[in-house]
Write a protein that holds these residues in place. Structure first.
Motif, mmCIF file in Angstrom:
data_model
loop_
_atom_site.group_PDB
_atom_site.id
_atom_site.type_symbol
_atom_site.label_atom_id
_atom_site.label_comp_id
_atom_site.label_asym_id
_atom_site.label_seq_id
_atom_site.Cartn_x
_atom_site.Cartn_y
_atom_site.Cartn_z
ATOM 1 N N GLN A 1 30.748 36.454 41.736
ATOM 2 C CA GLN A 1 30.091 37.383 42.657
ATOM 3 C C GLN A 1 31.044 38.283 43.426
ATOM 4 O O GLN A 1 31.975 37.812 44.051
ATOM 5 N N GLY A 2 30.759 39.571 43.374
ATOM 6 C CA GLY A 2 31.539 40.529 44.134
ATOM 7 C C GLY A 2 32.856 40.896 43.481
ATOM 8 O O GLY A 2 33.605 41.708 44.021
ATOM 9 N N LEU A 3 33.147 40.314 42.314
ATOM 10 C CA LEU A 3 34.440 40.585 41.689
ATOM 11 C C LEU A 3 34.287 41.378 40.392
ATOM 12 O O LEU A 3 33.312 41.228 39.659
ATOM 13 N N VAL A 4 35.279 42.204 40.127
ATOM 14 C CA VAL A 4 35.369 42.866 38.834
ATOM 15 C C VAL A 4 36.507 42.188 38.074
ATOM 16 O O VAL A 4 37.624 42.095 38.583
ATOM 17 N N GLN B 1 42.193 36.753 31.400
ATOM 18 C CA GLN B 1 41.369 37.472 32.374
ATOM 19 C C GLN B 1 42.184 37.822 33.604
ATOM 20 O O GLN B 1 43.070 37.086 34.004
ATOM 21 N N ARG B 2 41.831 38.959 34.205
ATOM 22 C CA ARG B 2 42.463 39.273 35.479
ATOM 23 C C ARG B 2 41.475 40.014 36.358
ATOM 24 O O ARG B 2 40.547 40.655 35.873
ATOM 25 N N ILE B 3 41.699 39.888 37.655
ATOM 26 C CA ILE B 3 40.841 40.604 38.600
ATOM 27 C C ILE B 3 41.241 42.076 38.633
ATOM 28 O O ILE B 3 42.422 42.412 38.597
ATOM 29 N N VAL B 4 40.243 42.949 38.693
ATOM 30 C CA VAL B 4 40.517 44.361 38.958
ATOM 31 C C VAL B 4 40.106 44.581 40.401
ATOM 32 O O VAL B 4 38.927 44.690 40.724
ATOM 33 N N ASP B 5 41.085 44.623 41.277
ATOM 34 C CA ASP B 5 40.815 44.589 42.701
ATOM 35 C C ASP B 5 40.525 45.966 43.260
ATOM 36 O O ASP B 5 40.775 46.980 42.628
ATOM 37 N N MET B 6 40.009 45.970 44.459
ATOM 38 C CA MET B 6 39.867 47.203 45.229
ATOM 39 C C MET B 6 41.263 47.653 45.641
ATOM 40 O O MET B 6 42.067 46.815 46.054
#
Ligand code: SF4
Lengths: 364, 351
Positions: B324-327, B336-341
């Motif tokens: 939730q809330g994550l790209v 996998q890796r987070i694409v952050d703000m």
């Protein structure tokens, strides 16, 4: 980008991963010394793909992270002088000093400009003879020759209004310090490819022999890193400890002689404090006495810098590979990229920032 | 549409006495009137604007209205593939139509620095004229102010747009549902890298062109085949990563992307590589990202591909219930890796 794509080829990477799995028979700890490697590992998720027995720890190889707070404070103080145009690469601008950063100084009226090359700063000095142009010369052996060239260029042109605030650090003394530490767990190193492009790998040979660690100069694409790890692992499993070059397409044993000559002409080696780590012998470069006129530190005496650092921040342990960023109690809580407590959370190549940016679900 | 080359035409300067903008051009007096009548009206004139009232009174049918406003302060004013003029039109047209609305009217305000060559203003207005025609909208009211030298950087333009939202269309960042597909209309990072490389004189990247374009035609085409678009946005400042993070946060869902599916032009990737910038965070001005129910995704992609601005449309990922809330991005190597703000402006790295 053919040249790059083949080093990102998933099939080739898969093959290397399979070979790594076959090679590993027991646990090993390998450090990637360079922030560029840390970043590439996290960005491509390589750590998730490697066998559990192979532990990667992150080293102090981010020039932004290891620049002492005192130097940032000095930069901010010099930038605040009305006659100064203060120039820097982008990633130094956000790093917090004791009370301010270069970005904050800029917002309160300092003439701080982001440049892409130190020669741009020389051009500014040429265009503004009435101002003093200072370039924040930060980095490892990689950026030192270019920054040195800029100084020599200014000298050739007879510019007296150009100077470097030099804060260069050297990799081999850092490796030596880490290996000499009683808490050391690291058994092999990926050496920074860009640094070795300049310096060659000669200077790592004695380290590999003395401390019995394989050292592998490695490139920055996923396939490079996997190949570098495989080379280090094969040595470890076979009980061999030498320097073995993965980055043959740009690194030679001797390195780039012309670049080394520029460094020798402009800088001299000195003991140097690393942020979060402490003073390491013969680990920094300062401007030679005969070029003192181009040394911003001597040109603009800044008195009474009082350094203040967060007590929560454990970036020293992170930079020495003693803890992972998510092992710091402040990680993702008091400390985030929006409110960084340490430089390792600010710099694009800092280990804390890389963990936060790419992997905070699995950790925080 | 904007292959207009201002160097190619010779324009008789419309205001003969002066070659540069004077403070008096913004005084409200004779020079102001001349600026409007000789420079602006010939470009944008229409029944409503020509009345030169303090406000535009326009026809508007019942229903819902989409309203947006945006200021354009780009430096340099002219860059490969466009200029501040077509940006100011296309940017606002796109913000209106991302709600599914048909853009109808624009208001334009100009803040001009004293001393700006009139020939430059003229070039900008010509490209605005072209963009207005290309988007099929009208400028119905406007304003010009001249400020002292040094009080603004050459030229700032603010445009406000209104459009009509069709019946049955309800597009919002809060409407993402697990299983939805994420569609991107083409390559990312073209605009931001065109600006950066022209600003910094990075000659190796000379082929990088801005993608500035009005997207209302493409949106109309998408809505024609299905009104069921859940969310839509043009990923401008902050790039694709920021837009998707906003979607994920508003809808409290996760978004799973395939790295290999996100198209980046080789020359743009090259420039990003050299500067250490992630194309996911770089601005676009002629691209849209849409989140649509899985059952209509292929149909919408096919419709997009039939439009010149959507020829490279692709599905780049999907909405997931967890994370939730994550790209999150599946890398080409399968991790996998987070694409952050992003935290602030992207800053080129040091080494
Ligand atoms: S997470 Fe923050 S506080 Fe902890 S070590 Fe990293 S920079 Fe310092």
């Amino acid at each position: 980008m053919k040249f790059v794509d083949e080093y990102r080829d998933p099939a080739l990477a898969g093959q290397l991963l399979a070979e790594i799995r076959q090679t590993v028979t027991r646990p090993w700890v390998i450090m990637e010394i360079c922030g560029g490697h840390t970043h590439a590992i996290m960005k491509n998720g390589l750590d998730q793909l490697l066998p559990a027995q192979l532990e990667l720890v992150h080293g102090p190889g981010c020039p932004v992270c290891v620049t002492p707070v005192e130097t940032i404070d000095r930069a901010v103080a010099i930038a605040a002088r009305p006659e100064v145009i203060f120039t820097s690469f982008g990633d130094m601008l956000r790093v917090p000093g004791s009370a301010s950063s270069l970005f904050m100084a800029k917002s309160t009226g300092a003439d701080v400009r982001m440049v892409y090359s130190p020669l741009e700063a020389v051009a500014l000095a040429r265009q503004h003879p009435e101002r003093e142009v200072v370039f924040f010369a930060v980095g490892f052996e990689t950026t030192a020759p270019g920054n040195g060239m800029a100084l020599l260029q200014a000298k050739r042109e007879g510019l007296t209004n150009f100077s470097l605030l030099a804060s260069h650090v050297l990799v081999p003394p850092a490796i030596r310090a880490l290996l000499s530490s009683p808490t050391n767990r690291v058994q092999g190193y990926l050496a920074p490819g860009h640094v070795c492009t300049v310096m060659g790998w000669q200077e790592y040979e004695s380290l590999a022999e003395e401390f019995r660690v394989p050292i592998v100069p490695t490139g920055f694409e996923p396939v490079d890193i996997l190949a570098g790890l495989l080379m280090a692992l094969r040595q470890l499993e076979a009980g061999r400890y030498v320097v073995e070059n993965q980055y043959g397409r740009s690194v030679s044993r001797e390195g780039n002689r012309a670049a080394q000559r520029v460094m020798a002409e402009v800088f001299t080696v000195r003991d140097r404090a690393w942020r979060g780590i402490g003073v390491l012998p013969a680990s920094g470069l300062v401007i030679r006495d005969d070029l003192a006129g181009y040394d911003a530190e001597r040109k603009f005496a800044v008195e009474s810098i009082r350094v203040r650092e967060s007590e929560l921040c454990q970036s020293g342990s992170v930079l020495q590979g003693l803890i992972k960023p998510d092992g710091c109690p402040a990680f993702g809580r008091e400390c985030t990229p929006e409110h960084p407590l340490g430089a390792t959370m600010v710099s694009g190549e800092g280990a804390c920032a890389a963990y936060y940016r790419y992997h905070r679900t699995s950790h925080a | 549409m904007h292959n207009l080359n201002p160097e190619d035409f010779s324009c008789p300067l419309p205001i003969m006495e002066y070659e540069t903008i004077q403070l008096a051009h913004g005084s409200g007096g004779r020079l102001s009137a001349e600026l409007v009548s000789r420079l602006f009206l010939p470009r944008f004139g229409n029944e409503t604007l020509n009345r030169l009232e303090d406000q535009a009174v326009v026809d508007f049918s019942q229903g819902r209205l989409a309203l947006t406003t945006d200021s354009f302060v780009v430096d340099p004013l002219f860059f490969p593939g466009g200029d501040i003029g077509d940006l100011a039109i296309n940017g606002t047209v796109n913000d209106v139509c991302m709600s599914g609305a048909t853009p109808l009217y624009l208001a334009a305000a100009f803040i001009i620095e004293e001393g700006l060559p009139l020939s430059i203003l003229h070039r900008v207005l010509l490209s605005m004229e072209n963009a207005v025609k290309g988007a099929g909208v009208q400028i119905v009211t406007g304003d010009t102010k001249v400020v002292n030298r040094g009080c603004c950087d050459k030229l700032f333009i603010t445009t406000t747009g209104v459009g009509r939202v069709p019946e049955g269309v309800n597009i919002s960042a809060a409407k993402l549902e697990a299983g939805d597909k994420v569609i991107l209309s083409g390559t990312i990072a073209d605009h931001g890298m065109a600006i950066l490389t022209s600003r910094e004189g990075l000659s190796f990247a000379s082929r990088v062109q801005s993608d500035t374009a009005p997207l209302n035609g493409l949106v109309a085409e998408m809505l024609r085949v299905s009104p069921l678009i859940h969310a839509m946005r043009d990923p401008t400042r902050g790039g694709l990563a920021t837009t998707l993070n906003e979607f994920a946060a508003s809808s409290r869902v996760g978004i799973m992307l395939e790295e290999a599916a996100v198209p980046v032009r080789p020359e743009v990737r090259g420039a990003c590589e050299v500067l250490g910038i992630d194309p996911m965070y770089v601005a676009n001005e002629g691209k849209l990202v849409a989140v649509v129910p899985a059952q209509v995704a292929d149909k919408i992609v096919a419709a997009m591909r039939s439009h010149p601005l959507g020829r490279e449309a692709v599905i780049i990922g999907e909405v997931v219930a967890d994370k939730q809330g994550l790209v999150v991005m599946r890398t080409t190597l399968g991790a996998q890796r987070i694409v952050d703000m992003p935290v602030g402006e992207q800053l080129p790295r040091i080494c």
